[in-house]
Design a protein around this motif. Structure first.
Motif, PDB file in Angstrom:
ATOM      1  N   LEU A   1       0.828  -1.205   0.000  1.00 33.38           N
ATOM      2  CA  LEU A   1       0.000   0.000   0.000  1.00 33.38           C
ATOM      3  C   LEU A   1       0.865   1.258   0.000  1.00 33.38           C
ATOM      4  CD1 LEU A   1      -2.804  -1.026   2.528  1.00 33.38           C
ATOM      5  CD2 LEU A   1      -2.944  -0.924   0.028  1.00 33.38           C
ATOM      6  N   ALA A   2       1.951   1.228   0.765  1.00 34.99           N
ATOM      7  CA  ALA A   2       2.845   2.386   0.793  1.00 34.99           C
ATOM      8  C   ALA A   2       3.480   2.611  -0.576  1.00 34.99           C
ATOM      9  CB  ALA A   2       3.925   2.182   1.853  1.00 34.99           C
ATOM     10  N   GLY A   3       3.839   1.511  -1.252  1.00 38.82           N
ATOM     11  CA  GLY A   3       4.407   1.642  -2.593  1.00 38.82           C
ATOM     12  C   GLY A   3       3.415   2.231  -3.578  1.00 38.82           C
ATOM     13  N   VAL A   4       2.157   1.760  -3.507  1.00 33.50           N
ATOM     14  CA  VAL A   4       1.124   2.293  -4.403  1.00 33.50           C
ATOM     15  C   VAL A   4       0.870   3.773  -4.117  1.00 33.50           C
ATOM     16  CG1 VAL A   4      -1.319   2.114  -5.013  1.00 33.50           C
ATOM     17  CG2 VAL A   4       0.037   0.047  -4.731  1.00 33.50           C
ATOM     18  N   LEU A   5       0.819   4.131  -2.817  1.00 26.82           N
ATOM     19  CA  LEU A   5       0.602   5.527  -2.458  1.00 26.82           C
ATOM     20  C   LEU A   5       1.742   6.411  -2.954  1.00 26.82           C
ATOM     21  CD1 LEU A   5      -1.065   7.634  -0.944  1.00 26.82           C
ATOM     22  CD2 LEU A   5       0.195   7.042   1.141  1.00 26.82           C
ATOM     23  N   LEU A   6       2.965   5.950  -2.811  1.00 27.78           N
ATOM     24  CA  LEU A   6       4.110   6.722  -3.291  1.00 27.78           C
ATOM     25  C   LEU A   6       4.054   6.899  -4.800  1.00 27.78           C
ATOM     26  CD1 LEU A   6       6.819   8.069  -2.739  1.00 27.78           C
ATOM     27  CD2 LEU A   6       7.901   5.820  -2.926  1.00 27.78           C
ATOM     28  N   LEU A   7       3.651   5.838  -5.502  1.00 29.35           N
ATOM     29  CA  LEU A   7       3.525   5.937  -6.949  1.00 29.35           C
ATOM     30  C   LEU A   7       2.463   6.959  -7.350  1.00 29.35           C
ATOM     31  CD1 LEU A   7       4.311   4.870  -9.748  1.00 29.35           C
ATOM     32  CD2 LEU A   7       2.609   3.053  -9.457  1.00 29.35           C
ATOM     33  N   LEU A   8       1.328   6.962  -6.635  1.00 24.48           N
ATOM     34  CA  LEU A   8       0.273   7.931  -6.934  1.00 24.48           C
ATOM     35  C   LEU A   8       0.763   9.359  -6.699  1.00 24.48           C
ATOM     36  CD1 LEU A   8      -2.852   6.143  -5.407  1.00 24.48           C
ATOM     37  CD2 LEU A   8      -2.286   6.420  -7.820  1.00 24.48           C
ATOM     38  N   ILE A   9       1.522   9.550  -5.613  1.00 22.19           N
ATOM     39  CA  ILE A   9       2.047  10.889  -5.340  1.00 22.19           C
ATOM     40  C   ILE A   9       2.973  11.343  -6.455  1.00 22.19           C
ATOM     41  CG2 ILE A   9       3.528  12.198  -3.775  1.00 22.19           C
ATOM     42  CD1 ILE A   9       2.402  10.525  -1.487  1.00 22.19           C
ATOM     43  N   VAL A  10       3.831  10.449  -6.917  1.00 20.26           N
ATOM     44  CA  VAL A  10       4.753  10.798  -8.010  1.00 20.26           C
ATOM     45  C   VAL A  10       3.984  11.142  -9.278  1.00 20.26           C
ATOM     46  CG1 VAL A  10       6.540   9.870  -9.520  1.00 20.26           C
ATOM     47  CG2 VAL A  10       6.655   9.452  -7.062  1.00 20.26           C
ATOM     48  N   ILE A  11       2.914  10.387  -9.569  1.00 21.91           N
ATOM     49  CA  ILE A  11       2.120  10.653 -10.772  1.00 21.91           C
ATOM     50  C   ILE A  11       1.431  12.005 -10.670  1.00 21.91           C
ATOM     51  CG2 ILE A  11       0.106   9.876 -12.083  1.00 21.91           C
ATOM     52  CD1 ILE A  11       0.902   7.014 -11.419  1.00 21.91           C
ATOM     53  N   VAL A  12       0.861  12.298  -9.481  1.00 24.29           N
ATOM     54  CA  VAL A  12       0.180  13.588  -9.303  1.00 24.29           C
ATOM     55  C   VAL A  12       1.163  14.744  -9.458  1.00 24.29           C
ATOM     56  CG1 VAL A  12      -1.008  15.033  -7.612  1.00 24.29           C
ATOM     57  CG2 VAL A  12      -1.669  12.640  -7.877  1.00 24.29           C
ATOM     58  N   ILE A  13       2.350  14.613  -8.863  1.00 22.28           N
ATOM     59  CA  ILE A  13       3.357  15.668  -8.980  1.00 22.28           C
ATOM     60  C   ILE A  13       3.781  15.858 -10.432  1.00 22.28           C
ATOM     61  CG2 ILE A  13       5.722  16.302  -8.371  1.00 22.28           C
ATOM     62  CD1 ILE A  13       5.262  14.998  -5.668  1.00 22.28           C
ATOM     63  N   ALA A  14       3.938  14.739 -11.155  1.00 21.85           N
ATOM     64  CA  ALA A  14       4.347  14.822 -12.559  1.00 21.85           C
ATOM     65  C   ALA A  14       3.272  15.522 -13.396  1.00 21.85           C
ATOM     66  CB  ALA A  14       4.624  13.420 -13.095  1.00 21.85           C
ATOM     67  N   ILE A  15       1.991  15.181 -13.142  1.00 22.71           N
ATOM     68  CA  ILE A  15       0.901  15.821 -13.895  1.00 22.71           C
ATOM     69  C   ILE A  15       0.840  17.311 -13.578  1.00 22.71           C
ATOM     70  CG2 ILE A  15      -1.606  15.897 -14.171  1.00 22.71           C
ATOM     71  CD1 ILE A  15      -1.630  12.880 -13.701  1.00 22.71           C
ATOM     72  N   TYR A  16       0.985  17.652 -12.280  1.00 27.33           N
ATOM     73  CA  TYR A  16       0.945  19.060 -11.888  1.00 27.33           C
ATOM     74  C   TYR A  16       2.099  19.832 -12.509  1.00 27.33           C
ATOM     75  CZ  TYR A  16       1.237  23.204  -8.941  1.00 27.33           C
ATOM     76  OH  TYR A  16       1.326  24.486  -8.494  1.00 27.33           O
ATOM     77  N   ALA A  17       3.291  19.273 -12.495  1.00 29.36           N
ATOM     78  CA  ALA A  17       4.453  19.954 -13.083  1.00 29.36           C
ATOM     79  C   ALA A  17       4.295  20.131 -14.584  1.00 29.36           C
ATOM     80  CB  ALA A  17       5.718  19.157 -12.764  1.00 29.36           C
ATOM     81  N   LYS A  18       3.715  19.128 -15.224  1.00 28.68           N
ATOM     82  CA  LYS A  18       3.519  19.223 -16.674  1.00 28.68           C
ATOM     83  C   LYS A  18       2.524  20.328 -17.019  1.00 28.68           C
ATOM     84  CE  LYS A  18       2.264  16.505 -20.726  1.00 28.68           C
ATOM     85  NZ  LYS A  18       1.812  15.190 -21.239  1.00 28.68           N
ATOM     86  N   LYS A  19       1.415  20.386 -16.262  1.00 28.82           N
ATOM     87  CA  LYS A  19       0.422  21.433 -16.527  1.00 28.82           C
ATOM     88  C   LYS A  19       0.998  22.817 -16.262  1.00 28.82           C
ATOM     89  CE  LYS A  19      -3.788  18.766 -15.736  1.00 28.82           C
ATOM     90  NZ  LYS A  19      -5.023  18.647 -14.941  1.00 28.82           N
TER      91      LYS A  19
END
Length: 267
Positions: free
Chosen positions: A179-197
């Motif tokens: 669960l911690a790994g999945v949560l960390l992955l989601l955080i990285v994806i959200v940060i990447a999407i925010y940085a791209k926008k």
């Protein structure tokens, strides 16, 4: 006596017990003796005593060398074998020994025939599913069957017959780690999407500013004559003091010649 006992034992050493002289007759010595054999817990030996021992023992006692040994016991008197008789067998097969089998000294043991022998078998063998296939069954001759339940870091079974189940500590460690790994992955994806926008918005504003800048420069920083003319302004960098306005000049002026170096202009 000892010579006869040795010969009877030779016929079947495992089941032989003893020889007894039960009668002696005067004159020519006639000895009546009884050889005792016991039935062993073995189907093969039971059949041998019932069917083959008579012939084997007769052959041994009729052998000349063996009769000579008996004769020495009677002062070298002549010895002959009169007859050998066998009573009817009391045990015909291994199952007839059941009344003589006793497993009461062992807790929860049962007497069964295995490979032609009576054996006291524990509950683990008579009931292979005693531990519900979740543990190792051990027969204790005093306590009866005991289950040693299977345990691992992921799964644990417990209970008298391993009938209960619970998750091991390793399972929860793996679960929370995943669960911690999945949560960390989601955080990285959200940060990447925010940085791209954010980067895309900055890039668009930069392009818009760059597109407006040439027009601004052209409209407001063009100091050419045409620019001032279009705006209805006079060029401050061009002094009219150096531009003759011919419209104010009297073209009827008279020039007097006298001194060539002077030009006299009268308005």
């Amino acid at each position: 006596m000892f010579q006869l006992q040795a010969l009877c034992k030779e016929a079947e050493p495992q089941s032989f017990r003893e020889v007894q002289i039960i009668k002696l007759t005067n004159g020519s010595v006639v000895a009546a003796s009884v050889a005792e054999y016991s039935y062993l817990n073995n189907e093969t030996q039971i059949q041998f005593i019932n069917n083959e021992l008579h012939g084997v023992l007769t052959d041994i006692l009729n052998t000349t060398s063996n009769l000579d040994k008996i004769s020495q016991a009677f002062n070298n008197s002549s010895v002959t074998l009169d007859q050998i008789t066998f009573p009817p067998p009391e045990i015909n097969n291994i199952t007839n020994l059941e009344p003589y089998v006793n497993c009461s000294g062992f807790a929860n043991y049962t007497a069964i025939v295995t490979n032609g022998r009576w054996q006291c078998v524990g509950h683990c063998k008579t009931n292979p599913n005693y531990c519900n296939q979740h543990g190792e069954c051990l027969n204790d001759i005093r306590k009866g069957p005991i289950c040693r339940c299977f345990e691992s870091s992921l799964h644990q079974y417990y209970g008298p017959q391993c009938e209960f189940y619970r998750r091991g500590p390793g399972f929860y460690g793996a679960l929370f780690g995943s669960l911690a790994g999945v949560l960390l992955l989601l955080i990285v994806i959200v940060i990447a999407i925010y940085a791209k926008k954010k980067y895309t918005g900055v890039w668009k504003r930069s392009n818009s500013f760059n597109r407006r800048l040439p027009a601004f420069e052209e409209d407001f920083f063009d100091f050419t004559d045409s620019a001032y003319h279009n705006l209805g302004m006079k060029d401050p960098y061009l002094s009219e003091a150096f531009r003759p306005h011919l419209g104010n000049v009297d073209n009827q002026l008279q020039v007097k010649t006298g001194h060539p170096d002077l030009l006299d202009i009268n308005p």
